[in-house]
Design a protein around this motif. Structure first.
Motif, PDB file in Angstrom:
ATOM      1  N   VAL A  75       0.841  -1.201   0.000  1.00 54.78           N
ATOM      2  CA  VAL A  75       0.000   0.000   0.000  1.00 54.78           C
ATOM      3  C   VAL A  75       0.875   1.248   0.000  1.00 54.78           C
ATOM      4  N   ALA A  76       1.982   1.223   0.722  1.00 54.21           N
ATOM      5  CA  ALA A  76       2.894   2.369   0.739  1.00 54.21           C
ATOM      6  C   ALA A  76       3.503   2.598  -0.635  1.00 54.21           C
ATOM      7  N   LEU A  77       3.853   1.545  -1.341  1.00 54.68           N
ATOM      8  CA  LEU A  77       4.407   1.697  -2.688  1.00 54.68           C
ATOM      9  C   LEU A  77       3.382   2.265  -3.657  1.00 54.68           C
ATOM     10  N   VAL A  78       2.138   1.821  -3.556  1.00 54.60           N
ATOM     11  CA  VAL A  78       1.088   2.373  -4.416  1.00 54.60           C
ATOM     12  C   VAL A  78       0.859   3.850  -4.095  1.00 54.60           C
ATOM     13  N   PHE A  79       0.917   4.196  -2.819  1.00 61.87           N
ATOM     14  CA  PHE A  79       0.779   5.601  -2.423  1.00 61.87           C
ATOM     15  C   PHE A  79       1.913   6.446  -2.986  1.00 61.87           C
ATOM     16  N   ILE A  80       3.131   5.914  -2.959  1.00 61.84           N
ATOM     17  CA  ILE A  80       4.270   6.645  -3.520  1.00 61.84           C
ATOM     18  C   ILE A  80       4.096   6.827  -5.020  1.00 61.84           C
ATOM     19  N   LEU A  81       3.544   5.825  -5.706  1.00 61.71           N
ATOM     20  CA  LEU A  81       3.266   5.982  -7.134  1.00 61.71           C
ATOM     21  C   LEU A  81       2.288   7.127  -7.382  1.00 61.71           C
ATOM     22  N   LEU A  82       1.254   7.225  -6.558  1.00 60.37           N
ATOM     23  CA  LEU A  82       0.304   8.332  -6.700  1.00 60.37           C
ATOM     24  C   LEU A  82       0.970   9.682  -6.427  1.00 60.37           C
ATOM     25  N   ASP A  83       1.843   9.728  -5.424  1.00 62.62           N
ATOM     26  CA  ASP A  83       2.553  10.973  -5.129  1.00 62.62           C
ATOM     27  C   ASP A  83       3.453  11.390  -6.281  1.00 62.62           C
ATOM     28  N   ILE A  84       4.167  10.435  -6.848  1.00 59.88           N
ATOM     29  CA  ILE A  84       5.059  10.746  -7.968  1.00 59.88           C
ATOM     30  C   ILE A  84       4.259  11.229  -9.160  1.00 59.88           C
ATOM     31  N   GLU A  85       3.099  10.645  -9.366  1.00 54.64           N
ATOM     32  CA  GLU A  85       2.252  11.092 -10.474  1.00 54.64           C
ATOM     33  C   GLU A  85       1.859  12.554 -10.289  1.00 54.64           C
ATOM     34  N   VAL A  86       1.465  12.918  -9.084  1.00 54.63           N
ATOM     35  CA  VAL A  86       1.067  14.301  -8.827  1.00 54.63           C
ATOM     36  C   VAL A  86       2.263  15.243  -8.961  1.00 54.63           C
ATOM     37  N   VAL A  87       3.424  14.811  -8.484  1.00 57.07           N
ATOM     38  CA  VAL A  87       4.617  15.651  -8.564  1.00 57.07           C
ATOM     39  C   VAL A  87       4.998  15.930 -10.011  1.00 57.07           C
ATOM     40  N   PHE A  88       4.812  14.959 -10.901  1.00 61.76           N
ATOM     41  CA  PHE A  88       5.141  15.168 -12.303  1.00 61.76           C
ATOM     42  C   PHE A  88       4.037  15.888 -13.074  1.00 61.76           C
ATOM     43  N   LEU A  89       2.796  15.726 -12.660  1.00 64.17           N
ATOM     44  CA  LEU A  89       1.710  16.369 -13.397  1.00 64.17           C
ATOM     45  C   LEU A  89       1.541  17.847 -13.048  1.00 64.17           C
ATOM     46  N   PHE A  90       1.934  18.256 -11.866  1.00 65.42           N
ATOM     47  CA  PHE A  90       1.752  19.659 -11.484  1.00 65.42           C
ATOM     48  C   PHE A  90       2.590  20.612 -12.348  1.00 65.42           C
ATOM     49  N   PRO A  91       3.904  20.376 -12.520  1.00 58.71           N
ATOM     50  CA  PRO A  91       4.649  21.287 -13.396  1.00 58.71           C
ATOM     51  C   PRO A  91       4.202  21.189 -14.853  1.00 58.71           C
ATOM     52  N   TRP A  92       3.773  20.016 -15.270  1.00 59.77           N
ATOM     53  CA  TRP A  92       3.269  19.865 -16.639  1.00 59.77           C
ATOM     54  C   TRP A  92       2.035  20.735 -16.850  1.00 59.77           C
ATOM     55  N   PHE A 106       2.788  17.974 -28.319  1.00 58.57           N
ATOM     56  CA  PHE A 106       3.837  17.070 -27.824  1.00 58.57           C
ATOM     57  C   PHE A 106       3.670  16.829 -26.329  1.00 58.57           C
ATOM     58  N   GLY A 107       3.413  17.884 -25.572  1.00 58.97           N
ATOM     59  CA  GLY A 107       3.212  17.746 -24.132  1.00 58.97           C
ATOM     60  C   GLY A 107       1.976  16.943 -23.795  1.00 58.97           C
ATOM     61  N   LEU A 108       0.932  17.108 -24.611  1.00 60.20           N
ATOM     62  CA  LEU A 108      -0.287  16.339 -24.370  1.00 60.20           C
ATOM     63  C   LEU A 108      -0.035  14.844 -24.565  1.00 60.20           C
ATOM     64  N   TRP A 109       0.618  14.482 -25.671  1.00 61.05           N
ATOM     65  CA  TRP A 109       0.878  13.057 -25.917  1.00 61.05           C
ATOM     66  C   TRP A 109       1.884  12.491 -24.919  1.00 61.05           C
ATOM     67  N   GLU A 110       2.796  13.316 -24.481  1.00 67.43           N
ATOM     68  CA  GLU A 110       3.758  12.876 -23.486  1.00 67.43           C
ATOM     69  C   GLU A 110       3.068  12.500 -22.170  1.00 67.43           C
ATOM     70  N   VAL A 111       2.129  13.328 -21.731  1.00 68.93           N
ATOM     71  CA  VAL A 111       1.439  13.041 -20.478  1.00 68.93           C
ATOM     72  C   VAL A 111       0.442  11.894 -20.650  1.00 68.93           C
ATOM     73  N   VAL A 112      -0.125  11.736 -21.839  1.00 72.49           N
ATOM     74  CA  VAL A 112      -1.025  10.599 -22.076  1.00 72.49           C
ATOM     75  C   VAL A 112      -0.241   9.291 -21.962  1.00 72.49           C
ATOM     76  N   ILE A 113       0.962   9.262 -22.533  1.00 73.70           N
ATOM     77  CA  ILE A 113       1.798   8.054 -22.418  1.00 73.70           C
ATOM     78  C   ILE A 113       2.189   7.817 -20.963  1.00 73.70           C
ATOM     79  N   PHE A 114       2.506   8.882 -20.243  1.00 70.27           N
ATOM     80  CA  PHE A 114       2.865   8.761 -18.827  1.00 70.27           C
ATOM     81  C   PHE A 114       1.713   8.179 -18.017  1.00 70.27           C
ATOM     82  N   ILE A 115       0.509   8.672 -18.232  1.00 67.49           N
ATOM     83  CA  ILE A 115      -0.651   8.174 -17.490  1.00 67.49           C
ATOM     84  C   ILE A 115      -0.979   6.735 -17.894  1.00 67.49           C
ATOM     85  N   LEU A 116      -0.800   6.395 -19.167  1.00 66.33           N
ATOM     86  CA  LEU A 116      -1.021   5.009 -19.595  1.00 66.33           C
ATOM     87  C   LEU A 116      -0.032   4.064 -18.915  1.00 66.33           C
TER      88      LEU A 116
END
Length: 129
Positions: A71-88, A98-108
């Motif tokens: 559960v802690a690892l899944v929580f860290i994955l969610l935190d990392i996702e937010v940390v990368f999506l905020f500056p984007w 390009f930025g749109l497709w980049e974030v779509v691949i990241f979320i996939l």
């Protein structure tokens, strides 16, 4: 070049901050010394033991469920996702398509990771595979 300019607007407030910090730490230090000197000095074995309700523990199993770590690892994955999506999100207009497709691949990729965790039973609390 050795004179101190006291004409700054917030110089008095800065001095009050320093003065109050020194007073606070001095009072805390004195309170701990006075408290230690006035404290009872009888050091009985029962008073130094660990307090627990119920029977005296003879042996304690040191078993930690691995589900906590998953559960802690899944929580860290969610935190990392937010940390990368905020500056984007802040520079979304500058990145364009390009930025749109980049974030779509990241979320996939994150979605694939969450599906893998779901298939392995990471979100089921009772059964661990």
């Amino acid at each position: 070049m050795s004179h101190i300019s006291t004409a700054h607007l917030y110089f008095g407030i800065f001095l009050m901050l320093i003065f109050s910090a020194v007073i606070f730490f001095t009072l805390v230090f004195l309170a701990s010394k006075i408290g230690n000197s006035l404290a009872a000095k009888n050091r009985k074995k029962l008073g130094l033991g660990i307090y627990e309700c119920g029977p005296i523990p003879l042996k304690q199993a040191n078993k930690i469920n691995s589900q906590f770590f998953i559960v802690a690892l899944v929580f860290i994955l969610l935190d990392i996702e937010v940390v990368f999506l905020f500056p984007w999100a802040l520079i979304f207009k500058d990145l364009g398509w390009f930025g749109l497709w980049e974030v779509v691949i990241f979320i996939l990729l994150l979605g694939i990771g969450f599906l893998y965790a779901y298939k392995k039973g990471a979100f089921q609390w009772q059964s661990i595979r």
